[in-house]
Design a protein around this motif. Structure first.
Motif, PDB file in Angstrom:
ATOM      1  N   THR A 166     -13.109  19.067 -13.627  1.00 46.43           N
ATOM      2  CA  THR A 166     -13.510  18.697 -12.267  1.00 46.43           C
ATOM      3  C   THR A 166     -14.942  18.194 -12.265  1.00 46.43           C
ATOM      4  N   ASP A 167     -15.130  16.992 -11.759  1.00 47.52           N
ATOM      5  CA  ASP A 167     -16.474  16.473 -11.515  1.00 47.52           C
ATOM      6  C   ASP A 167     -16.852  16.901 -10.101  1.00 47.52           C
ATOM      7  N   ILE A 168     -17.727  17.896  -9.995  1.00 51.37           N
ATOM      8  CA  ILE A 168     -18.044  18.522  -8.710  1.00 51.37           C
ATOM      9  C   ILE A 168     -18.584  17.503  -7.698  1.00 51.37           C
ATOM     10  N   LEU A 169     -19.386  16.569  -8.176  1.00 52.57           N
ATOM     11  CA  LEU A 169     -20.009  15.608  -7.253  1.00 52.57           C
ATOM     12  C   LEU A 169     -18.990  14.624  -6.681  1.00 52.57           C
ATOM     13  N   GLY A 197     -11.056  15.963  -8.855  1.00 51.23           N
ATOM     14  CA  GLY A 197     -12.277  15.574  -8.171  1.00 51.23           C
ATOM     15  C   GLY A 197     -12.321  14.101  -7.835  1.00 51.23           C
ATOM     16  N   GLY A 198     -12.166  13.781  -6.554  1.00 55.76           N
ATOM     17  CA  GLY A 198     -12.340  12.409  -6.092  1.00 55.76           C
ATOM     18  C   GLY A 198     -11.126  11.514  -6.172  1.00 55.76           C
ATOM     19  N   VAL A 199      -9.977  12.040  -6.592  1.00 50.64           N
ATOM     20  CA  VAL A 199      -8.771  11.208  -6.692  1.00 50.64           C
ATOM     21  C   VAL A 199      -8.301  10.873  -5.279  1.00 50.64           C
ATOM     22  N   SER A 200      -8.524   9.628  -4.842  1.00 51.11           N
ATOM     23  CA  SER A 200      -8.357   9.332  -3.422  1.00 51.11           C
ATOM     24  C   SER A 200      -7.518   8.092  -3.105  1.00 51.11           C
ATOM     25  N   SER A 201      -6.886   7.503  -4.119  1.00 46.80           N
ATOM     26  CA  SER A 201      -6.051   6.332  -3.844  1.00 46.80           C
ATOM     27  C   SER A 201      -5.039   6.142  -4.969  1.00 46.80           C
ATOM     28  N   LEU A 202      -4.033   5.316  -4.703  1.00 49.85           N
ATOM     29  CA  LEU A 202      -3.080   4.953  -5.759  1.00 49.85           C
ATOM     30  C   LEU A 202      -3.802   4.249  -6.905  1.00 49.85           C
TER      31      LEU A 202
END
Length: 242
Positions: A166-169, A197-202
């Motif tokens: 996990t990349d916290i930022l 961490g941050g996975v937000s789109s296809l």
């Protein structure tokens, strides 16, 4: 590549944090079991559960919510947060959990990780949470001088089932995952690496998949917000990558 829908538990509710800050929690569902079942109904193969209170307390806090999810949902689930001794590991596996995630204890007591991985082959993962390449522990509240790759490599011969990086930022910020750092870690070790961490789109999922070295990805907020349609994402990941 396996997509793990995330259910982060705080005070018995399904929430998402931004950068791991407990005071920046957004409640997405006050019925975590219903949330988990909706992910299962959409076709997910795994669930990713986090006991946020437990991560800070050092002992399970949202146990009843986790048990309800395990009873209702017939896909394997992995759980992190507050799991720091063999008795807790054994208790969760006995209750039907498929995989425990050891985070803080991987830094503070690596021998426990080795002992658990040997006792329960395939059922122990290491959670490596990092800020600027350095490992953070205790619910991300404490920084260490430990390098991510060094910690991961130290478990190469331990029989660990996976590393969850996990990349916290990036976490909860909807800014995209750290594909470069995650792929570099996956290439540096033989243990399967799961991105978080941050996975937000296809497009994010496709970028992770197309590295050819990342075994899985965890997504939470994007699924709750509708930025990722779970059914569509699962179908895409079943198609051949680059």
């Amino acid at each position: 590549m396996i997509l793990y829908p995330a259910i982060d538990l705080k005070d018995g509710q399904a929430v998402r944090l931004v950068h791991g800050e407990m005071d920046q929690a957004t409640v997405f569902n006050d019925d975590p079991t219903a949330q988990a079942q909706s992910f299962v109904d959409a076709g997910c193969d795994w669930l990713h559960l986090v006991d946020l209170n437990g991560a800070f307390a050092g002992t399970p806090v949202n146990g009843s919510a986790v048990e309800a999810i395990l009873a209702a949902c017939k896909v394997p689930a992995q759980l992190g947060g507050g799991i720091r001794d063999m008795a807790t590991i054994e208790a969760w596996l006995d209750k039907g959990l498929a995989r425990v995630i050891l985070g803080t204890v991987a830094v503070e007591n690596p021998d426990l990780v080795r002992e658990a991985a040997m006792a329960f082959p395939g059922h122990v993962a290491v959670g490596i949470d990092a800020r600027n390449g350095k490992v953070a522990t205790k619910g991300w509240a404490e920084e260490t001088d430990v390098e991510v790759t060094d910690l991961a490599k130290s478990f190469e011969d331990a029989g660990v089932a996976a590393i969850i990086y996990t990349d916290i930022l990036r976490d909860g910020a909807m800014g995209g995952p750290n594909v470069t750092a995650t792929a570099a870690l996956a290439k540096a070790v033989s243990i399967p690496v799961i991105a978080s961490g941050g996975v937000s789109s296809l497009a994010d999922l496709k970028s992770l998949r197309d590295t050819g070295v990342i075994a899985g990805a965890i997504s939470g907020r994007a699924l709750y917000d509708g930025a990722i349609d779970l059914g569509e994402a699962l179908a895409m990941l079943k198609s051949p990558g680059v």
